[in-house]
Design a protein around this motif. Structure first.
Motif, PDB file in Angstrom:
ATOM      1  N   MET A   1       6.114 -17.352  -0.622  1.00 42.48           N
ATOM      2  CA  MET A   1       7.178 -16.407  -0.936  1.00 42.48           C
ATOM      3  C   MET A   1       7.630 -15.595   0.274  1.00 42.48           C
ATOM      4  N   LYS A   2       6.924 -15.760   1.374  1.00 43.11           N
ATOM      5  CA  LYS A   2       7.334 -15.036   2.583  1.00 43.11           C
ATOM      6  C   LYS A   2       8.739 -15.449   2.977  1.00 43.11           C
ATOM      7  N   GLY A   3       9.551 -14.467   3.316  1.00 39.55           N
ATOM      8  CA  GLY A   3      10.918 -14.731   3.724  1.00 39.55           C
ATOM      9  C   GLY A   3      11.900 -14.775   2.581  1.00 39.55           C
ATOM     10  N   ARG A   4      11.415 -14.961   1.350  1.00 36.35           N
ATOM     11  CA  ARG A   4      12.295 -14.972   0.190  1.00 36.35           C
ATOM     12  C   ARG A   4      12.134 -13.729  -0.664  1.00 36.35           C
ATOM     13  N   PHE A   5      10.898 -13.225  -0.747  1.00 33.69           N
ATOM     14  CA  PHE A   5      10.611 -12.056  -1.567  1.00 33.69           C
ATOM     15  C   PHE A   5      10.338 -10.857  -0.671  1.00 33.69           C
ATOM     16  N   THR A   6      10.764  -9.697  -1.145  1.00 34.35           N
ATOM     17  CA  THR A   6      10.506  -8.454  -0.426  1.00 34.35           C
ATOM     18  C   THR A   6      10.045  -7.390  -1.403  1.00 34.35           C
ATOM     19  N   ILE A   7       8.899  -6.800  -1.121  1.00 29.87           N
ATOM     20  CA  ILE A   7       8.388  -5.703  -1.944  1.00 29.87           C
ATOM     21  C   ILE A   7       8.695  -4.392  -1.236  1.00 29.87           C
ATOM     22  N   SER A   8       9.032  -3.382  -2.002  1.00 33.82           N
ATOM     23  CA  SER A   8       9.368  -2.106  -1.393  1.00 33.82           C
ATOM     24  C   SER A   8       9.084  -0.978  -2.376  1.00 33.82           C
ATOM     25  N   ARG A   9       8.936   0.197  -1.830  1.00 36.84           N
ATOM     26  CA  ARG A   9       8.778   1.383  -2.656  1.00 36.84           C
ATOM     27  C   ARG A   9      10.160   1.905  -3.024  1.00 36.84           C
ATOM     28  N   GLY A  10      10.308   2.298  -4.259  1.00 40.02           N
ATOM     29  CA  GLY A  10      11.587   2.821  -4.691  1.00 40.02           C
ATOM     30  C   GLY A  10      11.733   4.291  -4.351  1.00 40.02           C
ATOM     31  N   ASN A  11      12.945   4.766  -4.508  1.00 42.79           N
ATOM     32  CA  ASN A  11      13.201   6.186  -4.271  1.00 42.79           C
ATOM     33  C   ASN A  11      12.548   7.043  -5.345  1.00 42.79           C
ATOM     34  N   ALA A  12      12.487   6.518  -6.534  1.00 38.46           N
ATOM     35  CA  ALA A  12      11.824   7.254  -7.615  1.00 38.46           C
ATOM     36  C   ALA A  12      10.312   7.193  -7.402  1.00 38.46           C
ATOM     37  N   LYS A  13       9.662   8.236  -7.794  1.00 42.43           N
ATOM     38  CA  LYS A  13       8.219   8.315  -7.600  1.00 42.43           C
ATOM     39  C   LYS A  13       7.504   7.209  -8.351  1.00 42.43           C
ATOM     40  N   ASN A  14       6.524   6.623  -7.706  1.00 38.19           N
ATOM     41  CA  ASN A  14       5.679   5.596  -8.326  1.00 38.19           C
ATOM     42  C   ASN A  14       6.473   4.393  -8.834  1.00 38.19           C
ATOM     43  N   THR A  15       7.516   4.044  -8.094  1.00 36.25           N
ATOM     44  CA  THR A  15       8.315   2.867  -8.436  1.00 36.25           C
ATOM     45  C   THR A  15       8.259   1.858  -7.310  1.00 36.25           C
ATOM     46  N   VAL A  16       8.078   0.614  -7.683  1.00 37.66           N
ATOM     47  CA  VAL A  16       8.037  -0.476  -6.717  1.00 37.66           C
ATOM     48  C   VAL A  16       9.040  -1.542  -7.141  1.00 37.66           C
TER      49      VAL A  16
ATOM     50  N   ARG B   1       0.854  -1.177   0.000  1.00 35.22           N
ATOM     51  CA  ARG B   1       0.000   0.000   0.000  1.00 35.22           C
ATOM     52  C   ARG B   1       0.889   1.225   0.000  1.00 35.22           C
ATOM     53  N   TRP B   2       0.659   2.102  -0.958  1.00 31.16           N
ATOM     54  CA  TRP B   2       1.556   3.229  -1.103  1.00 31.16           C
ATOM     55  C   TRP B   2       1.564   4.094   0.146  1.00 31.16           C
ATOM     56  N   SER B   3       0.386   4.313   0.714  1.00 28.36           N
ATOM     57  CA  SER B   3       0.300   5.099   1.942  1.00 28.36           C
ATOM     58  C   SER B   3       0.462   4.167   3.136  1.00 28.36           C
ATOM     59  N   GLY B   4       1.533   4.336   3.852  1.00 28.37           N
ATOM     60  CA  GLY B   4       1.774   3.505   5.026  1.00 28.37           C
ATOM     61  C   GLY B   4       2.747   2.382   4.784  1.00 28.37           C
ATOM     62  N   GLY B   5       2.829   1.933   3.543  1.00 31.02           N
ATOM     63  CA  GLY B   5       3.810   0.908   3.209  1.00 31.02           C
ATOM     64  C   GLY B   5       3.480  -0.489   3.672  1.00 31.02           C
ATOM     65  N   ASN B   6       2.227  -0.768   4.058  1.00 29.97           N
ATOM     66  CA  ASN B   6       1.866  -2.124   4.472  1.00 29.97           C
ATOM     67  C   ASN B   6       2.077  -3.100   3.325  1.00 29.97           C
ATOM     68  N   THR B   7       2.587  -4.273   3.654  1.00 31.42           N
ATOM     69  CA  THR B   7       2.893  -5.267   2.632  1.00 31.42           C
ATOM     70  C   THR B   7       2.170  -6.583   2.889  1.00 31.42           C
ATOM     71  N   ASN B   8       1.961  -7.321   1.818  1.00 26.67           N
ATOM     72  CA  ASN B   8       1.347  -8.640   1.892  1.00 26.67           C
ATOM     73  C   ASN B   8       2.068  -9.573   0.936  1.00 26.67           C
ATOM     74  N   TYR B   9       2.137 -10.846   1.302  1.00 24.68           N
ATOM     75  CA  TYR B   9       2.849 -11.830   0.491  1.00 24.68           C
ATOM     76  C   TYR B   9       2.056 -13.120   0.381  1.00 24.68           C
ATOM     77  N   HIS B  10       2.270 -13.798  -0.732  1.00 26.09           N
ATOM     78  CA  HIS B  10       1.812 -15.173  -0.852  1.00 26.09           C
ATOM     79  C   HIS B  10       2.629 -15.997   0.137  1.00 26.09           C
ATOM     80  N   ASP B  11       1.987 -16.943   0.780  1.00 27.59           N
ATOM     81  CA  ASP B  11       2.666 -17.700   1.834  1.00 27.59           C
ATOM     82  C   ASP B  11       3.961 -18.355   1.352  1.00 27.59           C
TER      83      ASP B  11
END
Length: 127
Positions: free
Chosen positions: A64-79, A52-62
């Motif tokens: 992939m948890k622990g192996r994959f990480t989603i994050s917001r990039g420094n550039a605008k609108n980049t994930v 979620r862009w506001s707040g940065g809450n993340t969710n994962y498929h079970d």
């Protein structure tokens, strides 16, 4: 017009890492959700992760948890999607998806709730 462009796919060996990126343009995502889905040959498209862009809450498929990480990039609108310890079963086309509105938790996992999609980037895991 909203456009999502993915990058970072490629051919790797089992146990390697890759970082996928998705840049959105033409829209405002400050209150929205961005996600990754994937589709392997012969399979339906499945949820991978969302942020979620506001707040940065993340969710994962079970799986992939622990192996994959989603994050917001420094550039605008980049994930980014950092994928570690890749397995042959991770091989798929990975798609970036976005919704400009806030999704409830149960909708985050549903591809029909995302309004915008990228063209996909191929991830191949093979020795």
């Amino acid at each position: 017009q909203v456009q999502l462009v993915e990058s970072g796919g490629g051919l790797v060996q089992p146990g390697d890492s890759l970082r996928l990126s998705c840049t959105a343009s033409g829209g405002t995502f400050s209150s929205g959700t961005m996600a990754w889905f994937r589709q392997a040959p012969g399979n339906e498209r499945e949820f991978v992760s969302a942020i979620r862009w506001s707040g940065g809450n993340t969710n994962y498929h079970d799986s992939m948890k622990g192996r994959f990480t989603i994050s917001r990039g420094n550039a605008k609108n980049t994930v980014h999607l950092q994928m570690n310890n890749l397995r042959p079963e991770d091989m798929a086309v990975y798609y970036c998806a976005a919704n400009t509105g806030r999704l409830i938790l149960s909708d985050i996992y549903r591809e029909v709730r995302y309004d915008y999609w990228g063209q996909g980037t191929q991830v191949t895991v093979s020795s």
